[in-house]
Design a protein around this motif. Structure first.
Motif, PDB file in Angstrom:
ATOM      1  N   THR A 120      46.113  32.050  35.537  1.00 37.94           N
ATOM      2  CA  THR A 120      45.133  31.712  34.511  1.00 37.94           C
ATOM      3  C   THR A 120      43.769  32.316  34.793  1.00 37.94           C
ATOM      4  N   GLN A 121      43.484  32.552  36.077  1.00 28.72           N
ATOM      5  CA  GLN A 121      42.212  33.188  36.425  1.00 28.72           C
ATOM      6  C   GLN A 121      42.212  33.635  37.884  1.00 28.72           C
ATOM      7  N   GLU A 122      41.359  34.596  38.181  1.00 28.03           N
ATOM      8  CA  GLU A 122      41.171  35.065  39.566  1.00 28.03           C
ATOM      9  C   GLU A 122      40.399  34.029  40.370  1.00 28.03           C
ATOM     10  N   LYS A 123      39.466  33.375  39.695  1.00 28.79           N
ATOM     11  CA  LYS A 123      38.579  32.430  40.365  1.00 28.79           C
ATOM     12  C   LYS A 123      39.327  31.145  40.728  1.00 28.79           C
ATOM     13  N   ILE A 124      38.915  30.570  41.861  1.00 29.78           N
ATOM     14  CA  ILE A 124      39.477  29.313  42.344  1.00 29.78           C
ATOM     15  C   ILE A 124      38.326  28.329  42.491  1.00 29.78           C
TER      16      ILE A 124
END
Length: 138
Positions: A120-124
């Motif tokens: 859903t996204q690269e960011k965590i």
């Protein structure tokens, strides 16, 4: 002829590496039978699995090939299913979407887990990223 082989080999290596890079880090939703069952936060060799009931499991990921990796829980007291090391085989379906087939690697169980892993996204989120980065430092 050597140049063609070199080019083909280079393309193969780059494409294999890029697929692994797609699952190596990021936030993923895990789906079983078209229903979301949890979220996975992964950075390199560790992941935190958060289930819909808000329970969490920390697991170690050991990449074997460009399409397989082992997953094992890292709890100090491993009980039942948490003691199994899973051999996961993945295949890219579309951009950021992977089919996962997991089988017990250290057991004679005849079981196969199938799921879809959707990045859903690269960011965590910071709270998970901090834990995962500390685990990867060790």
């Amino acid at each position: 002829m050597k140049n063609i082989l070199l080019i083909l080999t280079s393309i193969l290596i780059v494409s294999c590496n890029s697929e692994k890079k797609g699952i190596e880090s990021g936030t993923f939703d895990l789906y079983e039978n078209d229903s979301i069952v949890g979220t996975i936060y992964r950075i390199k060799n560790f992941q935190i699995e958060k289930n819909l009931d808000n329970s969490e499991l920390i697991a170690q990921v050991e990449y074997q090939t460009d399409s397989t990796y082992l997953v094992s829980g890292i709890e100090k007291k491993k009980i039942g299913i948490d003691s199994i090391i899973w051999l996961n085989t993945y295949k890219k379906i579309t951009e950021n979407k992977y089919q996962i087939v997991a089988k017990p690697n250290n057991s004679n169980l005849e079981y196969e887990y199938r799921a879809i892993l959707l990045k859903t996204q690269e960011k965590i989120p910071k709270e998970y990223a901090d834990k995962l980065n500390k685990l990867n430092e060790k």
